[in-house]
Design an enzyme around this catalytic site. Structure first.
Site, PDB file in Angstrom:
ATOM      1  N   TYR A   1       0.857  -1.189   0.000  1.00  0.00           N
ATOM      2  CA  TYR A   1       0.000   0.000   0.000  1.00  0.00           C
ATOM      3  C   TYR A   1       0.893   1.239   0.000  1.00  0.00           C
ATOM      4  O   TYR A   1       1.421   1.655   1.014  1.00  0.00           O
ATOM      5  CB  TYR A   1      -0.932   0.013   1.210  1.00  0.00           C
ATOM      6  CG  TYR A   1      -1.891  -1.162   1.285  1.00  0.00           C
ATOM      7  CD1 TYR A   1      -2.166  -1.964   0.175  1.00  0.00           C
ATOM      8  CD2 TYR A   1      -2.534  -1.477   2.488  1.00  0.00           C
ATOM      9  CE1 TYR A   1      -3.034  -3.036   0.261  1.00  0.00           C
ATOM     10  CE2 TYR A   1      -3.419  -2.547   2.575  1.00  0.00           C
ATOM     11  CZ  TYR A   1      -3.655  -3.323   1.467  1.00  0.00           C
ATOM     12  OH  TYR A   1      -4.523  -4.388   1.562  1.00  0.00           O
TER      13      TYR A   1
ATOM     14  N   SER B   1     -22.399   1.675   0.158  1.00  0.00           N
ATOM     15  CA  SER B   1     -22.595   2.924   0.905  1.00  0.00           C
ATOM     16  C   SER B   1     -23.277   3.974   0.041  1.00  0.00           C
ATOM     17  O   SER B   1     -24.085   4.760   0.534  1.00  0.00           O
ATOM     18  CB  SER B   1     -21.250   3.472   1.382  1.00  0.00           C
ATOM     19  OG  SER B   1     -20.647   2.567   2.265  1.00  0.00           O
TER      20      SER B   1
END
Length: 343
Positions: A60, A215
């Site tokens: 990451y 969401s």
């Protein structure tokens, strides 16, 4: 806000919060890195709330997310958290992904992660993707040594096939398997989840909100940065997204009836899969984190679970999880141990 309950993950004694926090999006892949100070505040808020399983990876950034976690966890706070990171995905100078599971790489990667994280041990060390050139027994053998040396406490696999999980677990106990599991990613229920349960391995569900889809629905695309990786994923292309919106609208209707958000409902569905499952939704905003924690209070009846599952069938989703030949559990088998010749 109610304190987050604890669950046992795997059979080796690890205890974590019933919901974790995926930290990837703070630094990588979902648009530009977010302000460091804000992300450290968010991590501290999560820990204060009782969300203590924090998930990162050497890939990451690469590396920048681990450095961020290292800064956020300086001092006494480190003792309160279960820190999970991953090895096995590195990047060539041309940006191409390289998957590695050979002993020399594992050891070097572990030492580098410990340094970036500013810690002398990692709670869960996952193989991020399985190296199909190296027998899993060789990879696990090196991880076992790292456990014996106290550098890592527990071993995890990510996106591993049932056969790979079995072979790995025979060398050293696997504490957790991290896998994509959500209302629109249910293929793991056929074999991967039953294998983990048979062996007493905990399940860590990544992208439990469908990478944010549950969401916001299709309108999530309006707010994505130009370099957001989701723009390259098949499920988010316009034609598929239009089809997938049918599922979102139906989830939204049930959520309205329940008095929660569609994201909370989708997360509650994963949370209801059992006390051996820990979802790790990622976020970069305190208000979204609070909504995610609110999913722990959403109680679903067997009838509501069945209703959601009747909506979330495999043919209800258009598009693969990943494009191209990205490694997943479906292509993670490794060669037999007898074939291995060390370099």
């Amino acid at each position: 806000m109610a304190q987050v309950k604890r669950i046992k993950l795997g059979s080796q004694g690890l205890e974590v919060s019933a919901q974790g926090l995926g930290c990837m999006g703070m630094s990588a892949f979902y648009g530009p890195p977010k302000p460091e100070e804000d992300m450290i505040k968010l991590i501290h808020h999560a820990v204060d709330t009782g969300v203590t399983l924090l998930d990162t990876s050497e890939s990451y950034g690469p590396h920048t997310n681990e450095i961020l976690l290292g800064k956020a966890l300086k001092g006494e706070i480190r003792k309160k958290v279960q820190l999970a990171t991953k090895f096995g995905i590195s990047f060539a100078p041309d940006g191409k992904r390289i998957v590695r599971g050979d002993p020399a790489y594992i050891r070097a990667a572990c030492e580098a992660s410990l340094k970036r994280l500013g810690t002398d041990y990692i709670d869960i060390y996952y193989q991020h993707r399985v190296d199909t050139k190296v027998p899993i027994e060789i990879t696990m053998g090196e991880l076992k040594k790292l456990v014996e040396e106290g550098k890592i406490k527990y071993v995890g696999l990510s996106e591993a096939s049932p056969a790979t999980i079995r072979r790995a677990h025979a060398v050293h106990p696997v504490t957790a398997v991290q896998i994509e599991w959500s209302l629109w990613s249910r293929d793991v229920e056929r074999e991967v989840i039953p294998t983990c349960r048979e062996l007493g391995i905990g399940i860590v569900a990544y992208s439990p909100l469908g990478r944010g889809f549950f969401s916001a629905g299709p309108k999530i695309m309006d707010s994505l940065a130009s370099d957001d990786a989701r723009k390259t994923l098949p499920r988010f292309n316009p034609e598929n997204l239009e089809h997938n919106n049918i599922m979102f609208e139906r989830v939204n209707q049930i959520a309205a009836r329940k008095g929660c958000t569609p994201g909370q409902l989708a997360l509650a569905w994963v949370l209801h899969q059992g006390d051996d499952v820990c979802p790790i939704p990622g976020t970069t905003k305190v208000e979204n984190f609070n909504l995610n924690v609110g999913a722990l209070s959403v109680k679903l009846t067997p009838e509501e679970m069945a209703e959601l599952e009747s909506i979330a069938t495999e043919d209800a989703v258009k598009g693969d999880r990943y494009g191209g030949l990205v490694s997943t559990w479906e292509n993670s088998d490794t060669p037999p141990l007898a074939s291995w010749k060390a370099e």
